[in-house]
Scaffold this motif. Sequence first.
Motif, PDB file in Angstrom:
ATOM      1  N   HIS A 217       0.834  -1.192   0.139  1.00  0.00           N
ATOM      2  CA  HIS A 217       0.130  -0.138   0.115  1.00  0.00           C
ATOM      3  C   HIS A 217       0.856   1.416   0.058  1.00  0.00           C
ATOM      4  O   HIS A 217       0.566   2.160  -0.647  1.00  0.00           O
ATOM      5  N   LEU A 218       1.737   1.151   0.873  1.00  0.00           N
ATOM      6  CA  LEU A 218       2.843   2.451   0.838  1.00  0.00           C
ATOM      7  C   LEU A 218       3.385   2.664  -0.612  1.00  0.00           C
ATOM      8  O   LEU A 218       3.654   3.682  -0.836  1.00  0.00           O
ATOM      9  N   GLN A 219       3.698   1.707  -1.547  1.00  0.00           N
ATOM     10  CA  GLN A 219       4.030   1.712  -2.801  1.00  0.00           C
ATOM     11  C   GLN A 219       3.191   1.879  -3.734  1.00  0.00           C
ATOM     12  O   GLN A 219       3.506   1.728  -4.974  1.00  0.00           O
ATOM     13  N   GLN A 220       1.841   2.290  -3.241  1.00  0.00           N
ATOM     14  CA  GLN A 220       0.790   2.561  -4.205  1.00  0.00           C
ATOM     15  C   GLN A 220       0.241   1.457  -5.104  1.00  0.00           C
ATOM     16  O   GLN A 220       0.039   1.523  -6.193  1.00  0.00           O
ATOM     17  N   GLY A 221       0.653   0.282  -4.497  1.00  0.00           N
ATOM     18  CA  GLY A 221       0.352  -0.990  -5.242  1.00  0.00           C
ATOM     19  C   GLY A 221       1.239  -1.580  -6.168  1.00  0.00           C
ATOM     20  O   GLY A 221       1.020  -2.475  -6.888  1.00  0.00           O
TER      21      GLY A 221
ATOM     22  N   VAL B  93       0.609   2.593   8.115  1.00  0.00           N
ATOM     23  CA  VAL B  93       1.454   3.072   6.861  1.00  0.00           C
ATOM     24  C   VAL B  93       1.569   4.786   6.985  1.00  0.00           C
ATOM     25  O   VAL B  93       0.470   5.371   7.158  1.00  0.00           O
ATOM     26  N   ALA B  94       2.616   5.308   6.789  1.00  0.00           N
ATOM     27  CA  ALA B  94       2.839   6.458   6.811  1.00  0.00           C
ATOM     28  C   ALA B  94       3.711   6.745   5.460  1.00  0.00           C
ATOM     29  O   ALA B  94       4.887   6.619   5.431  1.00  0.00           O
ATOM     30  N   GLU B  95       2.931   7.470   4.482  1.00  0.00           N
ATOM     31  CA  GLU B  95       3.533   7.602   3.174  1.00  0.00           C
ATOM     32  C   GLU B  95       4.845   8.738   3.294  1.00  0.00           C
ATOM     33  O   GLU B  95       5.782   8.282   2.536  1.00  0.00           O
ATOM     34  N   ASN B  96       4.465   9.817   3.720  1.00  0.00           N
ATOM     35  CA  ASN B  96       5.721  10.727   3.590  1.00  0.00           C
ATOM     36  C   ASN B  96       7.159  10.216   4.187  1.00  0.00           C
ATOM     37  O   ASN B  96       7.994  10.645   3.312  1.00  0.00           O
ATOM     38  N   PRO B  97       7.075   9.655   5.219  1.00  0.00           N
ATOM     39  CA  PRO B  97       8.486   9.263   5.503  1.00  0.00           C
ATOM     40  C   PRO B  97       8.753   8.014   5.313  1.00  0.00           C
ATOM     41  O   PRO B  97       9.847   7.256   5.576  1.00  0.00           O
ATOM     42  N   GLY B  98       7.911   6.967   4.201  1.00  0.00           N
ATOM     43  CA  GLY B  98       7.906   5.919   3.965  1.00  0.00           C
ATOM     44  C   GLY B  98       8.096   4.752   4.943  1.00  0.00           C
ATOM     45  O   GLY B  98       8.929   4.078   5.068  1.00  0.00           O
ATOM     46  N   VAL B  99       7.129   4.882   5.988  1.00  0.00           N
ATOM     47  CA  VAL B  99       7.325   4.108   7.394  1.00  0.00           C
ATOM     48  C   VAL B  99       6.046   3.025   7.202  1.00  0.00           C
ATOM     49  O   VAL B  99       4.766   3.299   7.092  1.00  0.00           O
ATOM     50  N   VAL B 100       6.316   1.727   7.473  1.00  0.00           N
ATOM     51  CA  VAL B 100       5.298   0.790   7.902  1.00  0.00           C
ATOM     52  C   VAL B 100       5.687   0.133   9.202  1.00  0.00           C
ATOM     53  O   VAL B 100       6.668  -0.354   9.248  1.00  0.00           O
ATOM     54  N   ILE B 101       4.655   0.078  10.179  1.00  0.00           N
ATOM     55  CA  ILE B 101       4.854  -0.708  11.290  1.00  0.00           C
ATOM     56  C   ILE B 101       3.683  -1.609  11.497  1.00  0.00           C
ATOM     57  O   ILE B 101       2.516  -1.214  11.157  1.00  0.00           O
ATOM     58  N   VAL B 102       4.073  -2.778  12.012  1.00  0.00           N
ATOM     59  CA  VAL B 102       3.154  -4.027  12.372  1.00  0.00           C
ATOM     60  C   VAL B 102       3.253  -4.335  13.892  1.00  0.00           C
ATOM     61  O   VAL B 102       4.267  -4.369  14.271  1.00  0.00           O
ATOM     62  N   LYS B 103       1.975  -4.226  14.164  1.00  0.00           N
ATOM     63  CA  LYS B 103       1.987  -4.545  15.895  1.00  0.00           C
ATOM     64  C   LYS B 103       0.913  -5.663  15.913  1.00  0.00           C
ATOM     65  O   LYS B 103      -0.202  -5.077  15.673  1.00  0.00           O
ATOM     66  N   THR B 104       1.385  -6.638  16.469  1.00  0.00           N
ATOM     67  CA  THR B 104       0.365  -7.798  16.933  1.00  0.00           C
ATOM     68  C   THR B 104       0.195  -7.739  18.507  1.00  0.00           C
ATOM     69  O   THR B 104       1.065  -7.455  19.027  1.00  0.00           O
ATOM     70  N   SER B 105      -0.963  -8.033  18.868  1.00  0.00           N
ATOM     71  CA  SER B 105      -1.269  -7.884  20.490  1.00  0.00           C
ATOM     72  C   SER B 105      -2.316  -9.044  20.724  1.00  0.00           C
ATOM     73  O   SER B 105      -2.979  -9.435  20.113  1.00  0.00           O
ATOM     74  N   VAL B 106      -2.342  -8.968  22.233  1.00  0.00           N
ATOM     75  CA  VAL B 106      -3.411  -9.716  22.561  1.00  0.00           C
ATOM     76  C   VAL B 106      -4.064  -8.999  23.763  1.00  0.00           C
ATOM     77  O   VAL B 106      -4.273  -9.342  25.027  1.00  0.00           O
ATOM     78  N   ASP B 107      -4.424  -7.698  23.416  1.00  0.00           N
ATOM     79  CA  ASP B 107      -4.669  -6.584  24.284  1.00  0.00           C
ATOM     80  C   ASP B 107      -6.346  -6.604  24.576  1.00  0.00           C
ATOM     81  O   ASP B 107      -7.047  -6.217  23.593  1.00  0.00           O
TER      82      ASP B 107
ATOM     83  N   PRO C  26      -6.269   7.960  10.606  1.00  0.00           N
ATOM     84  CA  PRO C  26      -6.374   8.874  12.010  1.00  0.00           C
ATOM     85  C   PRO C  26      -6.884  10.323  11.697  1.00  0.00           C
ATOM     86  O   PRO C  26      -6.987  10.839  10.716  1.00  0.00           O
ATOM     87  N   THR C  27      -7.077  11.015  12.855  1.00  0.00           N
ATOM     88  CA  THR C  27      -7.600  12.267  12.914  1.00  0.00           C
ATOM     89  C   THR C  27      -6.485  13.200  12.289  1.00  0.00           C
ATOM     90  O   THR C  27      -5.165  13.053  12.645  1.00  0.00           O
ATOM     91  N   GLU C  28      -6.816  14.129  11.377  1.00  0.00           N
ATOM     92  CA  GLU C  28      -5.797  14.881  10.793  1.00  0.00           C
ATOM     93  C   GLU C  28      -4.829  13.613   9.892  1.00  0.00           C
ATOM     94  O   GLU C  28      -3.650  14.116  10.260  1.00  0.00           O
ATOM     95  N   PRO C  29      -5.188  13.137   9.206  1.00  0.00           N
ATOM     96  CA  PRO C  29      -3.961  12.256   8.625  1.00  0.00           C
ATOM     97  C   PRO C  29      -3.287  13.036   7.757  1.00  0.00           C
ATOM     98  O   PRO C  29      -3.624  14.043   6.988  1.00  0.00           O
ATOM     99  N   ASP C  30      -1.917  12.655   7.775  1.00  0.00           N
ATOM    100  CA  ASP C  30      -0.843  13.224   6.702  1.00  0.00           C
ATOM    101  C   ASP C  30      -0.407  11.882   6.220  1.00  0.00           C
ATOM    102  O   ASP C  30       0.765  11.547   6.283  1.00  0.00           O
ATOM    103  N   GLY C  31      -1.065  11.422   5.119  1.00  0.00           N
ATOM    104  CA  GLY C  31      -0.623  10.367   4.373  1.00  0.00           C
ATOM    105  C   GLY C  31      -0.492   9.014   5.196  1.00  0.00           C
ATOM    106  O   GLY C  31       0.176   8.284   4.894  1.00  0.00           O
ATOM    107  N   GLU C  32      -1.442   9.014   6.350  1.00  0.00           N
ATOM    108  CA  GLU C  32      -1.390   7.860   7.254  1.00  0.00           C
ATOM    109  C   GLU C  32      -2.685   7.078   7.282  1.00  0.00           C
ATOM    110  O   GLU C  32      -3.680   7.637   7.087  1.00  0.00           O
ATOM    111  N   TYR C  33      -2.549   6.108   7.118  1.00  0.00           N
ATOM    112  CA  TYR C  33      -3.696   4.967   7.281  1.00  0.00           C
ATOM    113  C   TYR C  33      -3.418   3.733   7.815  1.00  0.00           C
ATOM    114  O   TYR C  33      -1.804   3.376   8.095  1.00  0.00           O
ATOM    115  N   PHE C  34      -4.515   2.745   8.123  1.00  0.00           N
ATOM    116  CA  PHE C  34      -3.861   1.496   9.140  1.00  0.00           C
ATOM    117  C   PHE C  34      -5.021   0.487   8.698  1.00  0.00           C
ATOM    118  O   PHE C  34      -6.103   0.746   8.463  1.00  0.00           O
TER     119      PHE C  34
END
Length: 405
Positions: free
Chosen positions: A296-300, A361-375, A342-350
């Motif tokens: 998604h960061l790479q626009q498909g 996914v944060a497009e502008n700095p090119g970052v992807v973060i995956v977090k899995t949990s049992v919360d 998120p609120t006021e997104p800056d190329g961010e979605y999840f």
Amino acid sequence: MRKRTLLLLALIAALVAVLLWWFRPWSPYSPSVMTRLFHPEYRLDNFRAMENVFPYVILPASDTPTPLPRAATPGDLPQTFRHNGEDIDVGEFLTRTETTGLMVLQDGEVQLEQYFQGTEPTSRLTSWSMAKTVVSTLVAIAHEDGHIGSLDDKVSDYVPALKGKAYGDVSIQHLLMMASGIDFDETYHKHTSDINLLFYRVFLLGASARDVVASHPAAQPSGERFHYISPNTQILAWVLAEAVGSSVSAYASEQLWQPLGMEDDALWNLDQHGIELAFCCLNVTLRDYAKLGQLHLQQGVWNYQQILPEGWVFSATRRPEPWMASGHGYAERGYGYHLWTPTEPDGEYFFNGVWGQTIWVAENPGVVIVKTSVDPDFRPHTAEMISFMRGVTAHLSRTSEKPDT
């Protein structure tokens, strides 16, 4: 005396029948196991071994598995992040939200990969509603390939069985937007809510997931209000399967797992009729989840190939409808085509799933973060999770800046 004996025998027979139904010694999947899914003693192990709880189908690893490249100099996490004007300790947050895995990419390279609570790199971690985003991604591909003529097409154009039912008149686009207008209560803490009745009927009584959701009536016209409900995705997956002429998992394997070079087999849990539980229950390793975010960061685009339709990610994450923005359903986030913003997104979605599953996914700095949990407290932690993701992204951006020469 004879009547008493017959009554006693009948009671014993009934008890034996109930015990056989509950434990099902002829099957690995029984109500006795399914009802322990969220039990504090079992849920950690269940969430990384859902094949022991529900039937499943395998999505094989790619014929040419391709590991994500690793940064020459690995990144790290900040000590703290800001949330509601306070500094939150990162380590404390990861522990408090019962994190099982954390992976951070920048510019497509692995900066950090950590596992917690006995989770390993080969653990298949359950997605919960992150699977919904995978379904919408497959719908995009099917639309581009001509299997779906238009997102304005009605459900009944592809699923004749739903003609004359409320869902039959809903458009594919309105399903993607969670704006079907269908009357459904997705309140998890209410035992008699529609979502819990769906679980009972599908998981305990063996009903078809499609049959359970198909007949829900409309509460209002579609396309007027965001209302997040899992049946929308189950119906969307039904449309997809009919449109492409194969199962959702087979299509995912062909269109995503193979071209993305997925390293590990994934599992998709099924109902007892062999149909994917499309609104949940995809089980994937952390590193392969990261590839979905990177796509998604790479626009498909992947390896110079346009996997997703050009412009799809933009349309899916930047909806113009004001009622799709944060505050219209959830205070801290808005929605798109099965993607959260998120609120006021800056190329961010999840991608997001209950119990704390996230691909950020944060497009502008090119970052992807995956977090899995049992919360178990994932809902009140959602806004804090967004702050955490933004804090990690900002930290990476600062530490990766090259000094002036």
